[in-house]
Design a protein around this motif. Structure first.
Motif, mmCIF file in Angstrom:
data_model
loop_
_atom_site.group_PDB
_atom_site.id
_atom_site.type_symbol
_atom_site.label_atom_id
_atom_site.label_comp_id
_atom_site.label_asym_id
_atom_site.label_seq_id
_atom_site.Cartn_x
_atom_site.Cartn_y
_atom_site.Cartn_z
ATOM 1 N N UNK A 34 0.740 -1.060 0.026
ATOM 2 C CA UNK A 34 0.150 -0.031 -0.057
ATOM 3 C C UNK A 34 0.917 1.221 -0.069
ATOM 4 N N UNK A 35 1.990 1.393 0.895
ATOM 5 C CA UNK A 35 2.585 2.497 0.683
ATOM 6 C C UNK A 35 3.484 2.465 -0.553
ATOM 7 N N UNK A 36 3.876 1.492 -1.401
ATOM 8 C CA UNK A 36 4.457 1.527 -2.342
ATOM 9 C C UNK A 36 3.380 2.155 -3.339
ATOM 10 N N UNK A 37 2.275 1.750 -3.607
ATOM 11 C CA UNK A 37 1.123 2.043 -4.295
ATOM 12 C C UNK A 37 0.805 3.374 -4.331
ATOM 13 N N UNK A 38 0.794 3.973 -2.990
ATOM 14 C CA UNK A 38 0.492 5.660 -2.719
ATOM 15 C C UNK A 38 1.775 6.263 -3.347
ATOM 16 N N UNK A 75 -0.385 -6.501 -3.674
ATOM 17 C CA UNK A 75 -1.072 -5.059 -3.321
ATOM 18 C C UNK A 75 -0.739 -4.126 -4.349
ATOM 19 N N UNK A 76 0.288 -3.905 -4.881
ATOM 20 C CA UNK A 76 1.025 -3.066 -5.824
ATOM 21 C C UNK A 76 0.064 -3.515 -7.103
ATOM 22 N N UNK A 77 -0.063 -4.654 -7.510
ATOM 23 C CA UNK A 77 -0.606 -5.212 -8.639
ATOM 24 C C UNK A 77 -1.988 -4.889 -8.824
ATOM 25 N N UNK A 78 -2.666 -4.950 -7.536
ATOM 26 C CA UNK A 78 -3.939 -4.857 -7.534
ATOM 27 C C UNK A 78 -4.261 -3.186 -7.616
ATOM 28 N N UNK A 79 -3.352 -2.424 -6.991
ATOM 29 C CA UNK A 79 -3.466 -0.898 -7.145
ATOM 30 C C UNK A 79 -3.194 -0.614 -8.574
ATOM 31 N N UNK A 81 -3.831 -2.252 -11.228
ATOM 32 C CA UNK A 81 -5.132 -2.753 -12.057
ATOM 33 C C UNK A 81 -6.468 -1.758 -11.601
ATOM 34 N N UNK A 82 -6.495 -1.305 -10.519
ATOM 35 C CA UNK A 82 -7.347 -0.328 -10.024
ATOM 36 C C UNK A 82 -7.122 1.073 -10.756
ATOM 37 N N UNK A 83 -5.929 1.450 -10.908
ATOM 38 C CA UNK A 83 -5.642 2.704 -11.194
ATOM 39 C C UNK A 83 -5.874 2.886 -12.842
ATOM 40 N N UNK A 84 -5.582 1.504 -13.607
ATOM 41 C CA UNK A 84 -5.764 1.482 -14.773
ATOM 42 C C UNK A 84 -7.348 1.456 -15.343
ATOM 43 N N UNK A 85 -8.135 0.800 -14.300
ATOM 44 C CA UNK A 85 -9.526 0.762 -14.715
ATOM 45 C C UNK A 85 -10.113 2.023 -14.421
ATOM 46 N N UNK A 86 -9.617 2.678 -13.425
ATOM 47 C CA UNK A 86 -10.183 4.038 -13.361
ATOM 48 C C UNK A 86 -9.838 5.069 -14.473
ATOM 49 N N UNK A 87 -8.593 4.960 -14.754
ATOM 50 C CA UNK A 87 -8.167 5.761 -16.188
ATOM 51 C C UNK A 87 -8.780 5.310 -17.415
ATOM 52 N N UNK A 88 -9.283 4.018 -17.579
ATOM 53 C CA UNK A 88 -10.030 3.760 -18.589
ATOM 54 C C UNK A 88 -11.463 4.212 -18.358
#
Length: 121
Positions: A34-38, A75-79, A81-88
């Motif tokens: 989570x810290x890395x994803x942020x 967690x980084x991978x899930x983040x 994917x979430x970021x890519x979905x938001x961008x799309x």
């Protein structure tokens, strides 16, 4: 041949401690991830060391990673994917707004042409 209760208690204590250690390692990995994803929320904000660490972990086979490292990567991978979905989703919303604006402009042009024809007749 039953083991004495004391031996069973020791074995249970060891198993319980091993499970706690695994849980703690996974929890730590989630916090790290989570810290890395942020930190990596935007390319500009991501530090080279964070990227290097996550890339190094990803390059290693999953069965060679500790539970903490594996949880971090997941967690980084899930983040991501979430970021890519938001961008799309944002892109799709922008495209829809552009199409709506174009349709409204076309409608206004047609209305103006129709009014012009009606007044000219």
């Amino acid at each position: 041949a039953r083991r004495p209760a004391a031996a069973q208690a020791v074995e249970l204590a060891r198993a319980t401690e091993a499970l706690r250690d695994r849980r703690d390692a996974i929890d730590d990995g989630f916090r790290d991830g989570l810290a890395y994803a942020v930190d990596a929320g935007g390319d500009e904000a991501a530090t080279a060391s964070v990227r290097a660490l996550v890339d190094e972990l990803r390059a290693r086979p999953a069965d060679e990673l500790t539970l903490r490292e594996l949880a971090t990567v997941r967690v980084v991978e899930a983040s991501e994917r979430t970021q890519a979905a938001r961008l799309e989703s944002a892109r799709a919303a922008l495209d829809a707004a552009k199409r709506r604006d174009a349709a409204e402009r076309a409608h206004e042009r047609l209305r103006a042409e129709h009014e012009g024809l009606a007044h000219g007749a």
